[in-house]
Design an enzyme around this catalytic site. Structure first.
Site, PDB file in Angstrom:
ATOM      1  CG  ASP A 389      -1.774   1.164   1.375  1.00  0.00           C
ATOM      2  OD1 ASP A 389      -2.303   1.619   0.336  1.00  0.00           O
ATOM      3  OD2 ASP A 389      -1.954   1.666   2.490  1.00  0.00           O
ATOM      4  CG  PHE A 525      -8.273  19.925  -9.592  1.00  0.00           C
ATOM      5  CD1 PHE A 525      -7.034  20.123 -10.172  1.00  0.00           C
ATOM      6  CD2 PHE A 525      -8.675  18.624  -9.325  1.00  0.00           C
ATOM      7  CE1 PHE A 525      -6.219  19.051 -10.474  1.00  0.00           C
ATOM      8  CE2 PHE A 525      -7.864  17.547  -9.618  1.00  0.00           C
ATOM      9  CZ  PHE A 525      -6.628  17.759 -10.192  1.00  0.00           C
TER      10      PHE A 525
END
Length: 1171
Positions: A389, A525
């Site tokens: 991860d 954005f």
């Protein structure tokens, strides 16, 4: 599943009644208690026994113990196998119980957490385990959700709340959830208690990102979607409180649906041992049949049987099966009963060594390493693939504003000595100032105006919401993106403190004064625009547009007069080389007339029904032009300490690292560069296809291109498995023999060493494309391409996708061993799917650590865990297993040679209880000493030469060829000892003082003593390191026999044990015979002479890599390996600039849209309800 919802099996949905617990109780929904343990009271015995007797050694001894109970069939005591087998099984059971009790204890801690649940018209504390479907729950800031909840209301406007889902999907940015308008005004316990309605919910499933349901209040029914769903495992952040209704509990929550049952894992060595035991059993049966056939021949042809013993020859064939069983009992110790328990015992101690290693102890969090499942410890020395991860595992999950460039001048929070400002040979000022100098320049310098606009932009152009703590007065920023939060905090550090957000304006303080700016428009954005902008009106009435975004999109929108572009780009390259995330900052003034015209276009786009997002982007393009570049920011997504060094060292050890993360692609790539997973010389393959066909075509095209540059690389369909031993010589024949009997898996598999000498590659693929890539017709193509890359990053992946990737590699890459490491609940499936699971005890909780086989506090500790503890464990366990087989076969094959001399009568040569004590007392300490204390190379050299790790990956110390070479050696040793003793045992050679001739028991116990000394010398030859316990264990075993045997031989006959075997004053008879001393001194030396000679020849003439390192460490030879550092640095510098121009990480990680509307709802000057 436990006491699950019975009705759910027959319904398409479930009905949950608000404030009606009696009615909900009739639905028999599952309780909220969870269990991640391997066993429970009911399943322990059957599950444990199945696991134990799936080990062929235990199964064989159960069979032997059973046939020993049949009448006079056994030549040995009928309890000679039952008692040791019971002890072995009991010891394994105790170990399993201890390890599982830890899991249950951690589950109990989780189930005993408390949360406030509505009872009547008040909220009362209740343990998580007692929560039921339909309960209305109050969760407060910083608390985890105890079940899957439907959001009703919150302390924020319009039932908004912020949640952190890093436990679920690895994303650190906060997500917004919002209740439906009809429940948003239930702000007190009385309001909630008066609600009367029904939730119609979908059935429990494992999809984290979908939800369908409805809420009926009175006659009105409203739709529910994922926006209202709060998942167990997520945490409430920056929101004082929420009210929610439990819809899924316990193992029916989406988090637990993504978890898999605790699997039964076996190591590569254990699987090999199982296979070898099977073949030894075949050898044992063959020897038993041969011996029984010898007895059959004697019974049919020897007149002694018929005329003296009066046995009927016609019954010889009827006695044949019984004779076979007799010889199986006689030879049963060819398979060492003590092997399994010795392995478990040693592994337990090796696990304790990991737990106590101070180098793996994290002082800041007071967290030691923990071997939660010691049975997998040697697997740490054979890892081929690591699946990691990112968030919380490689990174610290903390964003910090580190550097910026304003008006062509670089500033940094902390300036290293080599980066301080100086004048270069051209007379130009280079380097960085600190933030103190920035504040000084803001007041008085030529760039003061630029600095002010830069800081003002950071304080105004964002979607952050400030919240003031009523007790401390401290302002806490609620940011959907951790990058945005870091920029606003950075502005605060520079003296521009954002304080207030209203629906149409924001305010900040600077220099003791407050300034308010009207927010006219926000252009949000998204991943296409890679920028956001805000159109604002200042206190002076002037309109400005502030823009921040990736350098590639900002630089092309600049006006003609921009004096700072060149220096800013140079600084951006330096920031990128440091692994920092950069944003360019720009602005321009907008006239009232221009804004009025543009506002009409924007308003029209905002009210468009179709393609609204596209129209808004086009509108933004009209005003985001002719910008003035103020500078750039640099944010550090801080890596955990030592991560780049650890990754570099693991790569040198030939371990491939794949990063599987839920984060955005740009974020993951940037971290890949900063942690040195992706290096400057790598070419990147980015796979972002949107359909099944496009994905297949793209992957096939790239695979063919890569294979074209690696002429030796096999096609995935015909890739040969990487062998454990070479396919020539003795090992090749052994491997073919195993394949004939089906012990080697057949079928095409990818070669785990498929990397060629061509240009190094990095593969990046997002979750949507990965979904297609994992489908049956594409997955092998994807895997073939991925195994040819030095780095693989999978972005936006779900927990189940992580597990599927691990299983794909595990199943289709030949002879590979996988390790998964993570720190969140979203990593549990991946951790359990891998051969070895490692959990990080980090910021995201302990879910991964609890489900893992090993737990560490920092990723960097993986380096020592694998390179030192893993290699030691693999080498030790290999020696232990081989030596255990050797010592047993050497002793008990003597029975075979004796069988040829005793007329195949089945007579045993050794006294029963001394024979039983062989594996319990006299030959048990040698393998334990080797298994626990032997260090074939010291730890500092294992880390200094990580290439040695390949010895474990290729099965250098334990494979079929080495196993059979030890077995053949055992045959040779037993043969030499028996026939040397046979020669010594001539007429008169063992004549006692009273004139008695030595009997078979004297012969047998003398051989027993000689064998004990022989195997002890063999143990001495096998040891690489001698410590105090090694000396005690190895030589003490002989001393123990020489002390205890005379005592037993004297007392045993007196108390009725072994009266026949140990009579005639055996001890004095043996000790007074010169032949006894001659035998026990000469035979062990002669027997081990070949072994010593071969070891010496191999080290001198055919040295392996570890032999050379052993010589280096013994004589402390300096390492003069050429490092070529200067050349590498020069090449790296060139490639860095090339890479920077191709790809530079930028700092945006929030959701693509939806923030502008939400922040319009906030007025931070209003007092929030207390609930």
């Amino acid at each position: 599943m436990l006491a699950g919802s019975v009705d759910d099996e027959y319904q398409a949905d479930r009905h949950i009644y608000l404030n009606d617990p009696t009615r909900n109780l009739t639905q028999k929904y599952l309780h909220n208690s969870i269990s991640t343990g391997k066993y429970n009271a009911a399943s322990f015995l059957p599950k444990f026994l199945f696991e134990q007797f799936s080990k062929y050694a235990n199964l064989f001894f159960l069979f032997t113990a059973t046939i020993q109970q049949i009448g006079d069939l056994s030549p040995t005591n009928k309890f000679g196998t039952v008692i040791p087998l019971s002890i072995v099984t009991a010891a394994s059971a105790a170990k399993e119980i201890m390890e599982d009790m830890r899991r249950h204890s951690q589950d109990s801690d989780t189930n005993a957490r408390t949360v406030k649940v509505l009872s009547g018209s008040t909220f009362v504390p209740k343990q998580w385990r007692h929560i039921v479907v339909g309960d209305i729950i109050r969760v407060e800031n910083g608390e985890f959700f105890p079940a899957d909840l439907i959001l009703l209301s919150s302390s924020e406007p319009d039932a908004l709340c912020y949640i952190e889902t890093s436990n679920l999907d690895g994303e650190t940015n906060l997500k917004i959830r919002q209740g439906i308008p009809e429940t948003s005004n239930t702000l007190t316990p009385e309001d909630v208690a008066s609600m009367d309605g029904v939730i119609k919910s979908e059935l429990p499933n494992n999809s984290l990102y979908t939800y369908e349901g409805t809420l009926r209040l009175g006659h009105k029914e409203m739709a529910l979607d994922p926006t209202q769903l709060l998942l167990r495992g997520a945490m409430l952040r920056n929101t004082r409180w929420i009210y929610g209704v439990a819809v899924f509990t316990g193992h029916e929550t989406k988090l637990m649906k993504n978890a898999t049952k605790t699997p039964v894992k076996r190591t590569k060595v254990e699987r090999l041992v199982n296979t070898e035991i099977t073949f030894l059993f075949v050898v044992l049966v063959a020897l038993s049949v041969i011996s029984a056939m010898g007895a059959l021949g004697r019974q049919l042809r020897n007149p002694f049987e018929e005329y003296i013993l009066l046995l009927d020859p016609s019954t010889a064939f009827a006695r044949f099966p019984g004779n076979v069983l007799t010889y199986i009992i006689l030879f049963n110790n060819l398979i060492p009963l003590s092997l399994i328990v010795t392995m478990e015992f040693v592994k337990f101690f090796l696990g304790a060594l990991i737990n106590q290693d101070l180098d793996l102890y994290h002082e800041e969090s007071d967290t030691p390493a923990m071997a939660r499942t010691s049975s997998l410890i040697e697997e740490l020395g054979q890892i081929d693939y690591i699946f990691s991860d990112k968030t919380g595992t490689l990174t610290c999950n903390v964003m910090q504003f580190r550097m910026c460039t304003i008006g062509g001048i670089g500033y940094a929070e902390v300036v290293p000595d080599d980066k301080k400002v100086r004048v270069d040979e051209n007379g130009k000022e280079v380097g960085f100032h600190d933030f103190v100098k920035l504040k000084h320049n803001e007041a008085d310098s030529p760039t003061a105006h630029v600095i002010q606009e830069f800081c003002r932009l950071l304080a105004v152009c964002h979607t952050v919401i400030p919240e003031q703590d009523e007790e401390t007065g401290e302002i806490i920023f609620q940011a959907s993106s951790p990058d945005e939060g870091a920029l606003v905090k950075g502005a605060q550090t520079l003296g521009w403190a954002f304080t207030t957000r209203r629906p149409r304006s924001v305010a900040y303080t600077h220099g003791g004064q407050s300034y308010e700016y009207e927010i006219l428009n926000i252009c949000e954005f998204n991943s296409t625009r890679k920028r956001m902008s805000a159109v604002v009106r200042g206190p002076d009435g002037k309109i400005k547009i502030y823009v921040k975004g990736a350098d590639t999109v900002i630089l092309e929108r600049l006006g003609h007069h921009n004096p700072y572009v060149e220096t800013t780009c140079a600084h951006l390259e330096e920031y990128a080389n440091e692994g920092l995330r950069t944003l360019c900052i720009a602005y321009r003034d907008v006239s009232d007339e221009e804004y009025a015209e543009w506002a009409k276009v924007y308003e029209k786009a905002a009210t468009t029904i179709n393609n609204r997002g596209e129209m808004l982007d086009k509108a933004a393009e009209l005003i985001e032009k002719d910008l003035f570049l103020l500078g750039a920011t640099a944010i550090e997504d801080r890596l955990q300490d030592g991560v780049p060094d650890a990754i570099h060292m693991l790569a040198q050890a030939n371990i491939k690292l794949w990063v599987l993360t839920g984060d955005r692609q740009e974020t993951a790539i940037n971290i890949g560069y900063s942690c040195k997973l992706i290096t400057e010389e790598m070419s990147m393959i980015v796979c972002n296809q949107t359909t099944h066909f496009e994905t297949k075509e793209y992957l096939l095209g790239k695979l063919n291109a890569v294979k074209g540059s690696i002429s030796s690389a096999p096609a995935p369909e015909a890739a040969a498995p990487s062998p454990v031993v070479n396919d020539y010589g003795f090992g090749g024949y052994v491997k073919k023999g195993y394949a004939m009997f089906g012990f080697e898996k057949k079928g095409p598999k990818i070669n785990k060493d498929a990397l060629g000498d061509s240009e190094p590659l990095a593969l990046v693929i997002d979750g949507r494309t990965l979904e297609y890539a994992l489908e049956d017709d594409i997955k092998l193509t994807f895997l073939a391409l991925a195994t040819m890359c030095r780095a693989v990053i999978c972005c936006r992946v779900s927990p189940l996708q992580k597990a599927l990737v691990v299983k794909l590699v595990k199943k289709n890459v030949a002879e590979c061993v996988t390790l998964a490491i993570g720190d969140g609940a979203n990593d549990v499936s991946m951790i359990q799917a891998a051969h070895v699971g490692v959990g990080i005890s980090g910021m995201e909780g302990l879910q991964a650590a609890r489900a893992a086989d090993f737990a560490i506090a920092q990723f960097r500790f993986l380096r020592k865990l694998l390179l030192v503890h893993g290699q030691w464990a693999y080498n030790r366990m290999s020696k232990l297993v081989l030596y255990s087989f050797y010592k047993n076969i050497t002793l008990y094959l003597i029975q075979l040679w004796f069988t040829f001399d005793n007329g195949y009568s089945g007579q045993t040569l050794f006294e029963t209880w001394t024979q039983a004590a062989y594996n319990i007392m006299f030959a048990v300490f040698q393998p334990i000493a080797i298994g626990i204390f032997d260090q074939y190379i010291f730890s500092r050299n294992l880390e200094r030469y990580p290439q040695l790790y390949k010895l474990g990956q290729t099965g250098e110390f334990y494979n079929h060829g080495i196993f059979w070479s030890w077995i053949i050696n055992s045959f040779a040793h037993s043969f030499i000892m028996y026939y040397m003793m046979h020669a010594i045992y001539g007429e008169g050679a063992m004549l006692g003082r009273e004139g008695y001739l030595a009997n078979i028991w004297v012969f047998g116990e003398t051989l027993y003593t000689a064998d004990l000394i022989t195997i002890t010398i063999k143990a001495a030859l096998t040891c690489s390191t001698w410590v105090k316990f090694t000396n005690i264990a190895v030589w003490g075993s002989i001393g123990l026999w020489l002390v205890l045997f005379p005592i037993y031989a004297t007392i045993g006959p007196m108390i009725g044990i072994a009266r026949m075997e140990l009579g005639q004053n055996m001890v004095s008879f043996m000790l007074s015979s010169p032949a006894f001393w001659y035998g026990i001194i000469i035979m062990p030396i002669v027997t081990n002479l070949r072994d010593f000679t071969w070891r010496y020849f191999k080290r001198q003439a055919l040295p392996r890599s570890y032999h050379i390192v052993q010589e280096i460490q013994k004589y402390n030879i300096p390492d003069f390996r050429p490092r070529m550092e200067f050349f590498r640095k020069a090449v790296t510098k060139v490639r860095q600039f090339q890479r920077v121009k191709r790809n530079r990480g930028f700092a945006f990680s929030q959701s693509d849209s939806g923030q502008a509307a939400l922040i319009r709802l906030y007025d931070t000057t209003r007092r929030k309800p207390r609930g």
